[in-house]
Design an enzyme around this catalytic site. Sequence first.
Site: not given
Ligand code: PEP
Ligand code: MG
Length: 572
Positions: A433, A504, A457, A191
């Site tokens: 995911e 996403c 994920d 993140h």
């Molecule tokens: C993902 O897992 O692709 C996602 C967009 O969520 P995060 O990156 O916040 O886990």
């Molecule tokens: Mg995720």
Amino acid sequence: MASEKIIGIAASSGIAIGKAFKLENPSFEVEKKSIQDALEETKRFHKAVDQSKSELTEIKNKAEKELGADKAAIFEAHLLVLSDPELIGTVERRIEEEQVNAEFALDAVANDFITIFENMDNEYMKERAADIRDVTKRVMSHLLGLTFQSPAAINEEVIIVADDLTPSDTAQLNRQFVLGFATNIGGRTSHSAIMSRSMEIPAVVGTKTITSAVDNGTPLIVDGLDGVVIVNPTEEEKAAYQKKQKQFLEQKALWAKLVHEPTVTADGVHVELGANIGNPNDLEGVVNNGAEAIGLYRTEFLYMGRDRLPSEDEQFEAYKKVLETMGEKPVVIRTLDIGGDKKLPYLELPEELNPFLGVRAIRLCLERQDIFRTQLRALCRASVYGQLKIMFPMVATLEELREAKAIFNEEKEKLIQEGVPVSDAIEVGMMVEIPSTAVIADRFAKEVDFFSIGTNDLIQYTLAADRMNEKVSYLYQPYHPAVLRLVHNVIQAAHKEGKWAGMCGEMAGDETAIPILLAMGLDEFSMSATSILPARSLLKKLSKAEVEKHVDAVLNLDTAEDVAQYVQTHLK
Ligand code: PEP
Ligand code: MG
């Protein structure tokens, strides 16, 4: 001095040239010790307080000069804490009466004060708890002989060097002064890397050794395009990177011409390009990069960098701002995804051996329904200000989806009964995911309005390779045929039910993945705002009818490497 080249993972594009600022978060292990001389111990305590005061005064003066009185006010508040006779006197008394070391007395007294302030009704007083926490850390670091750097206190142009940057460290950084990041650990989808992209700060993560290779002030170059850090660059290297930086900025200027254009392929097919955001401050980047939607609003960042849960009203204001700014454009807001690498210090969650496989996201929300319901109410109230779609993260089973939807419907109904206006057009979708969900996407597709594939994920769970662990980053393969088959399955399942499918995860902005995703029929691509214009530029050159012909061939390749090669030869 010879320069040193350190290879890491390119996390956010661009070149930063500057000096290092080491951000270290020492752990304050406080031991209780008996002391002989209370007077000496009190003196030691006062010395630490005085050192902290002069540090803070210096930071305050600098901030006042460079940022204005507004931004410097926080340091004034910290200085007031250090002059509070109630706090200081109580520590002194405990040292003397209990004959204990200053660290222990300070820790105990500060915790008492923090509890008192946190339980007050007055918002202003509640905020004082955070001040006491920050100031205590500073005094404690002097007592323990450790260095303490508060990320919020950075007030000159620097490149941040750290072992890791937690999402809350990253959120606290002063964007104005941070030229770039370099960290020891982390992967492209951790993140802090994602946030560096939304902050448009060049970053290299997973270097393994950067913190031991530099001191505060060491000259550095961070090349976020190729994942390289140069320590103590020579004049020639500096010149070469200045040139590379210039070329990158020129390329960006070319992309910028596409800001107001829709994303239409060479054969006239429109796909939606959305942005991923972490908080309303990211909206500027969204607008500047010409996003057609917000495909993912990671609401957990609203819950970070603070001492308690955000109230329903605070959340409502944040969601409303995002919806109003986007106007007619869709906004997909994801419900709270806490857990994994995203922790909340004030939520007492049990330590888990495998937090990425533990009580995170929708699992936590179904367990802590008080938190979930507050968020859903805030979302429903905000829905009348724009085109709201909500989605649930980390859904593994149909039961979870059904329960989450039922709770959403209950809260929505309650609000309507209370006479609060709620939009009747809120779409309810889910993230895909987890492989279990991707495999039976046909079952889920009947019960949602849309899917958004979270490949960050999905890839880590499919290949059993931790997205944060640079040691297994070679296994973190977006183009692995297993990942592609899952993605394909999800898109097909959505379309069969007349629903739309978006993505996403960071893969949606990946130049090698984009032609494959277009070929598979992905309807919406959502990514870090800075990836939007390069993606639009690429999509405009591709013909959907042409790339579609290659889907079967790609899905039947053996390895990720084969896929990358195939795209290079046939799909570019
Ligand atoms: C993902 O897992 O692709 C996602 C967009 O969520 P995060 O990156 O916040 O886990
Ligand atoms: Mg995720």
